[in-house]
Enzyme design. Structure first.
Site, mmCIF file in Angstrom:
data_model
loop_
_atom_site.group_PDB
_atom_site.id
_atom_site.type_symbol
_atom_site.label_atom_id
_atom_site.label_comp_id
_atom_site.label_asym_id
_atom_site.label_seq_id
_atom_site.Cartn_x
_atom_site.Cartn_y
_atom_site.Cartn_z
ATOM 1 N N ILE A 473 36.224 -90.682 9.601
ATOM 2 C CA ILE A 473 34.752 -90.702 9.619
ATOM 3 C C ILE A 473 34.206 -89.411 10.218
ATOM 4 O O ILE A 473 33.118 -89.366 10.775
ATOM 5 C CB ILE A 473 34.219 -91.948 10.370
ATOM 6 C CG1 ILE A 473 34.721 -91.979 11.817
ATOM 7 C CG2 ILE A 473 34.623 -93.215 9.638
ATOM 8 C CD1 ILE A 473 34.070 -93.089 12.657
ATOM 9 N N ILE A 641 47.364 -84.891 23.560
ATOM 10 C CA ILE A 641 46.369 -84.406 22.611
ATOM 11 C C ILE A 641 47.092 -83.908 21.363
ATOM 12 O O ILE A 641 47.892 -82.967 21.422
ATOM 13 C CB ILE A 641 45.534 -83.267 23.229
ATOM 14 C CG1 ILE A 641 44.931 -83.710 24.566
ATOM 15 C CG2 ILE A 641 44.455 -82.799 22.251
ATOM 16 C CD1 ILE A 641 44.051 -84.945 24.499
ATOM 17 N N GLU A 717 35.514 -91.758 21.475
ATOM 18 C CA GLU A 717 34.394 -92.348 22.186
ATOM 19 C C GLU A 717 34.211 -91.884 23.627
ATOM 20 O O GLU A 717 33.092 -91.852 24.135
ATOM 21 C CB GLU A 717 34.524 -93.880 22.112
ATOM 22 C CG GLU A 717 34.120 -94.357 20.724
ATOM 23 C CD GLU A 717 34.784 -95.651 20.277
ATOM 24 O OE1 GLU A 717 36.025 -95.665 20.196
ATOM 25 O OE2 GLU A 717 34.069 -96.618 20.013
#
Ligand code: FAD
Ligand code: SF4
Lengths: 752, 338
Positions: A473, A641, A717
């Site tokens: 997205i 990461i 988020e």
């Protein structure tokens, strides 16, 4: 030949889909041009509640090019049971069913769709549909709705909801506390509004099957939902969402445009496209409005002794949307006595929805303002205050974390920001007419993992395709899949194609909750490891035994398109050579990554979270109260990461959205009309470039092999959580004015 | 399709002929007209595209002023060297508005005639006297954070949203128009009007009249001026309150001429001669600035959500007067308030 040239996990790689996107080749839901396509434009309800008594369609039908109008009067068959309309989120209640009957539940509700040969004809005709209503009293006002707030019974709760767990005796502790804070905080309603508007192109194949190009964060959930709601059968529905122009949670659930488009296609047995207008985007999902009352007790040293939370968020009258609001502070801070209450309040709107870091972005943020207030009461530096009350364990669930490098995040963030130069008093830093304020806040989010499958296909030319039904997205899933595959098989990213966003691909959940990178990454790694094993087997059969001595792929290094012995890298063989020697055209495998038994046990015993420390500088004009956010440092502890570049982008985006939450975003309701009024980008404000200055992102080292197979925690988020508190706290430090209602607009600072 | 006739005349008289009639609209940059057409707020039956008219020049005027063609874009006007040097107040106000993309498309004539940004006006499912006379005003008692505090009526509390026009009011420009009854010049303060009982009328243009140019007088206030705009984000938002100030100071530093125009507060750029004359002959200073700020907002009435604008406008006036007197005008790129 050495691993140093290898591109893989930890390499900063530009989005592999970047060129497709900027050249317009990437196709979004409303951009698939299928033969014979019809265009549907939806008529929205003017009133907020009541019934449709008449639909006057003659004028609209008379417009040349109009094919038909579908409404509750002539829609195709829909499933009767609410259960058949449940989507992956399973919000308890009666799911919204467009054109179900004559009832109006919220302003802007779709009530008819005009279908025409051209978009223009449909649009014009839709404006000619006359609707008569029988209006009923309605309420959109959150404050008024609090009179009806309630806690849903166990069976009517969202299954993702975590009830707060009480500890100690907070009431007594609060009563006896030396320092007390009792305050009420508020967050305005926000609408998601990703750039791409919700759109569906339904291709009618003529054999009872359809392909739906949809704006959705999960293709397979959408497929199951459409199959069940319209009785189509799963094999007859394929959903494609190869590119999604932003989601923020607005595409977690199938939205009404796909219902409308599918009904129109079934009714006419033709292909139909329906796109929401920007104004319609303001009539459906939104972040719930929230009121949050917080009582904190502390000793004069700044040690917290009591935390009493009570929050309410808004939902619709037909579904119980719930968020975890009050638990964040209870988990994050070491405080012996804590409790939380949570209720939801229904109003006559569409159901509120998950929006980037649902619950935490609201609850943790507001709580972090309260923490700041208590730090001032205790006359303790706000960062120091957080360290005094630091909890090594999840203080609410009394479980250890798989890892928590928040202390490091505080330290590295403070160093980068220069926090030690802060002068403690509010209004004590200035330059000319601008008051300068420095604020800090903490962020916290879940590190989740969801069962996900991926397929990998290696062909004799050395090219690899990895595929999963997951979504991208804008978060960078294509790139993550490519990097993990490159890492595992030592191939160059150019040799790898990542495919996603198609319900025909291996099973994956909806993209949300920041689990996609960890879960899809793990699945891709498993699939690639499977291929590696086959390659090793094939190599063993080669005459010259190039990898002789390797017992498993753990003994091998994959780099530069070749596999080599770890112990003796000069013993290597190109992957293409192995394929040729073994006479293999292709190797295809599919693997599923799931937590496994070990993972399940770990999940039961340990908390898994990301953390962040956000430092912010604001400059506020002393008389005019114009606020400028001049510096933000976001230090994030999120495990491993995968791609520092896209990871940084995720945090930047989160911080920008947090600044919007702090200063700009608010949808205004007209109470008499029961509708949202500022339903366009000119009047609903998100930060513009001028509002954003320096943002510095730090990823602190947080090795965590336990949290997920790759040690990845997810980043979509965490960037927003707490950011608005850092801004609001900085504003207080600058001005001495405590604004407890977000967004902090100029009027609130003028008349605090 | 909403059928309308489309004409693209090449000369002004033809445009006026085509543009006369109740259901005609001139199309310039289209940044506002196309929006109101898309939202079904306006449904002109005759769209007269004026982009071919020879109104695209900025010319010197005999009296030492400047004539800005109605079709010069906002960007070209703001970046014109003559405007920048001689009318920096105007350049500043234009650059405080909208976005570079919009300013590249928007024209001077269009900017004058843009419609209000009232939420209700753009939402045909809500009542609005300006859009639909007699329907009632949704904003009164509704969402009115951005609405007027001065000169409103009980039928309409909308504001004129332009930044450019606030500077033009302070500069005392004239609007050159031509129409079925010939040419005339309208003093800027008479161009826009208050809503009164006819909220659907934004300005005093008569049916079929076309704006051809904006004339700037010779006096340009290029040393003591400022345009200060306060809004809900630092760019790309309409003014909650804006102030244009133009001062002429005498050699001993006294104020000889003062002009103050407020934007975002009324149905037109708001000027109060009595407030300006309070400054005349005075040394610049907090006391007189305060007096002027109170005088210009005299009679201001809040609607609830927008009541904060009264105090904000006063403070903005004081600050803007200070900026202008000191010769330190507000930058439109550096967002720190000078
Ligand atoms: C998102 C957004 C943000 C904006 N922000 C700002 C802002 O911050 N500040 C600001 O000042 N403005 C702002 N604007 C408004 C913008 O400045 C106006 O839309 C623009 O100036 C209109 O000019 P135009 O040439 O495009 O006019 P058009 O859209 O072509 O016309 C507008 C109106 O003027 C009439 N008209 C045009 N030319 C003439 C003429 N010569 N004679 C008579 N009538 C004429 C038209 O018939 C129409 O009614 C913003 C607009 C948008 C869409
Ligand atoms: S303020 Fe004016 S424009 Fe707005 S709703 Fe009222 S009448 Fe219409």
């Amino acid at each position: 030949m050495t691993a140093t040239t290898k591109i893989g996990i930890g390499t900063s790689l530009s989005r592999v889909d970047g060129a497709e996107k900027v050249t317009g080749k990437a196709k979004y839901a409303a951009e698939y041009n299928v033969p014979g396509l019809l265009y549907g434009v939806t008529v929205s309800a003017r009133i907020a509640k009541g019934r449709i008594t008449q639909l006057e369609e003659n004028a609209a039908r008379a417009v040349p090019g109009v094919v038909d109008i579908v409404s509750h009067l002539n829609r195709p068959k829909q499933a009767w049971l609410d259960h058949s309309w449940k989507d992956e989120l399973g919000i308890p209640g009666e799911p919204f069913k467009a054109f179900h009957d004559d009832r109006i539940l919220f302003a802007g509700q779709p009530i008819a769709v005009v279908i025409a040969e051209t978009f223009e004809a449909a649009r014009f005709a839709a404006s000619l549909v006359e609707v008569a209503y029988e209006e009923e009293p309605h309420n959109i006002d959150f404050t008024a709705s609090l009179a009806e707030k309630f806690t849903p019974s166990y069976f009517k709760r969202r299954n993702t909801y975590h009830p707060p767990k009480k500890r100690g005796d907070p009431d007594t502790a609060f009563a006896n506390a030396t320092l007390k804070l009792e305050a009420e905080y508020h967050l305005a309603t926000e609408h998601h509004n990703p750039m791409e508007m919700h759109a569906s192109t339904v291709e009618w194949h003529g054999d009872g099957s359809i392909t739906v190009y949809d704006k959705i964060q999960g293709s397979q959930g959408d497929q199951a939902y459409l199959a069940s709601a319209f009785g189509l059968g799963k094999k007859n529905v394929r959903v494609v969402n190869a590119y999604v122009g932003g989601g923020f949670g607005s595409g977690l659930r199938p939205q009404w445009q796909v219902q409308v488009a599918v009904m129109a296609a079934i009714h006419l047995e033709r292909s139909v496209r329906v796109v929401m207008t920007r104004a319609q985007m303001f009539t459906h999902v939104h972040r719930p409005e929230c009121t949050y009352s917080i009582r904190l007790g502390a000793e004069h040293t700044g040690k917290l002794s009591a935390m009493i939370n009570d929050a309410t968020t808004s939902t619709s009258r037909f579904e119980n949307n719930m968020e975890d609001i009050v638990v964040w502070g209870m988990m994050n801070y070491d405080c012996p006595n804590a409790s939380g209450e949570y209720t939801i309040a229904p109003r006559d709107t569409y159901t509120s929805a998950d929006m980037r870091a649902p619950g935490a972005a609201t609850g943790m943020t507001l709580f972090e303002i309260a923490i700041d207030e208590m730090a001032y009461k205790a006359k303790v530096d706000p960062l120091e205050f957080r360290l005094i009350n630091y909890s090594e364990v999840d203080a609410m669930n009394e479980t250890p974390f798989t890892s928590k490098a928040l202390r490091e995040a505080y330290r590295e963030g403070a160093d980068r920001f220069g926090w030690e130069k802060r002068s403690p008093q509010p209004r004590s830093m200035r330059e000319g007419r601008e008051l300068i304020g420095w604020g800090v806040a903490t962020g916290m989010w879940d590190a989740q993992f969801s069962k996900t499958a991926a397929r990998a296909v290696l062909t004799a030319d050395g090219r690899l395709e990895v595929a999963s039904a997951t979504s991208d997205i804008g978060t960078g899933t294509y790139t993550v899949m490519t990097l993990v595959a490159a890492d595992t098989l030592g191939l160059a990213p150019e040799q790898i194609t990542a495919r996603l966003g198609d319900s025909d691909l291996p099973t994956a959940p909806v993209e949300g909750g920041s689990w996609a990178a960890a879960s899809t990454g793990a699945a891709v790694q498993l699939a690639c490891q499977s291929i590696a094993k086959r390659l090793l087997k094939a190599a063993e059969k080669m005459e010259d035994k190039p990898l002789h001595g390797a017992k498993s792929i753990d003994d091998l290094v994959f780099a530069d398109g070749a596999m080599a012995l770890k112990s003796d890298p000069s013993r290597r063989v190109a992957i293409t050579e192995v394929m040729t020697a073994a006479g293999l055209d292709r190797i295809e495998v599919e693997e599923t990554a799931s937590p496994g038994i070990g993972g399940m046990i770990s999940m039961a015993q340990k908390s898994r979270n990301t953390h962040s420390a956000i430092f912010c500088e604001v400059r506020v004009d002393e008389e005019l109260n114009q606020v400028r956010v001049t510096r933000v440092v976001s230090a994030v502890a999120a495990g491993r990461i995968i791609n520092p570049k896209t990871a940084r982008s995720q945090i930047l985006g989160g911080v920008v959205m947090g600044i919007g939450m702090a200063l700009h975003e608010e949808t205004f309701a007209d109470k008499a009309l029961g509708r949202w009024m500022n339903h366009n980008y000119a009047e609903y404000h998100v930060p513009a470039h001028a509002d954003i200055e320096d943002i510095d992102v730090i990823f602190v080292d947080e090795p965590d092999p336990e949290v997920t197979p790759l040690g990845v925690k997810g980043l979509g988020e965490i960037g927003i959580v707490g950011t608005a508190a850092a801004v609001a706290n900085a504003i207080y430090h600058a001005t001495g004015k405590r604004v407890r209602q977000l967004p902090v607009t100029i009027d609130k600072l003028l008349h605090p | 399709m909403i059928r309308f006739d489309y004409a693209r005349p090449a000369d002004v008289s033809e445009a006026v002929r085509a543009g006369s009639g109740e259901h005609a609209a001139f199309l310039a940059g289209g940044t506002n007209l196309v929006d109101v057409m898309k939202e079904n707020v306006a449904r002109p039956l005759q769209v007269v595209d004026i982009n071919r008219l020879p109104l695209t020049d900025i010319e010197a005027r005999e009296d030492g002023g400047l004539r800005l063609g109605a079709l010069v874009t906002n960007a070209a006007t703001a970046y014109d060297p003559r405007v920048q040097q001689r009318y920096p107040l105007l350049a500043s106000a234009i650059l405080a508005g909208a976005s570079p993309q919009l300013r590249n498309a928007a024209t001077n004539g269009g900017n004058l005639n843009q419609r209000t940004r009232c939420y209700y006006f753009y939402d045909v499912d809500t009542p609005c006297n300006k859009r639909n006379p007699g329907e009632g005003c949704g904003a009164i008692g509704g969402v009115n954070r951005i609405h007027a505090i001065l000169g409103a009526s009980d039928q309409c509390i909308a504001t004129h949203p332009s930044d450019m026009c606030v500077a033009l009011a302070a500069l005392e420009a004239h609007v050159q128009v031509t129409g079925p009854d010939g040419d005339r010049a309208i003093a800027f303060s008479d161009y826009h009007r208050l809503p009164g009982d006819e909220p659907w009328r934004d300005n005093t243009l008569r049916s079929g009249e076309l704006v051809t140019a904006i004339d700037l007088p010779a006096e340009n206030f290029s040393t003591h001026y400022t345009y200060l705009k306060l809004r809900d984000r630092l760019s790309y938002a309409f003014a909650l309150v804006s102030v244009a100030v133009a001062l002429r100071l005498s050699e001993d530093g006294r104020i000889e001429v003062a002009r103050i125009a407020l934007g975002g507060v009324a149905h037109k750029p708001w000027r109060v001669p009595a407030a300006e004359s309070l400054l005349q002959g005075e040394q610049p200073g907090e006391r007189v600035f305060q007096a002027a700020a109170h005088a210009i907002t005299e009679g201001a009435v809040g609607q609830g959500q927008n009541s904060f604008k009264i105090e904000l406008a006063r403070r903005a006036v004081v600050r803007a007067l200070g900026q202008a007197a000191a010769g330190t005008p507000q930058s439109q790129t550096d967002k720190r308030i000078a």
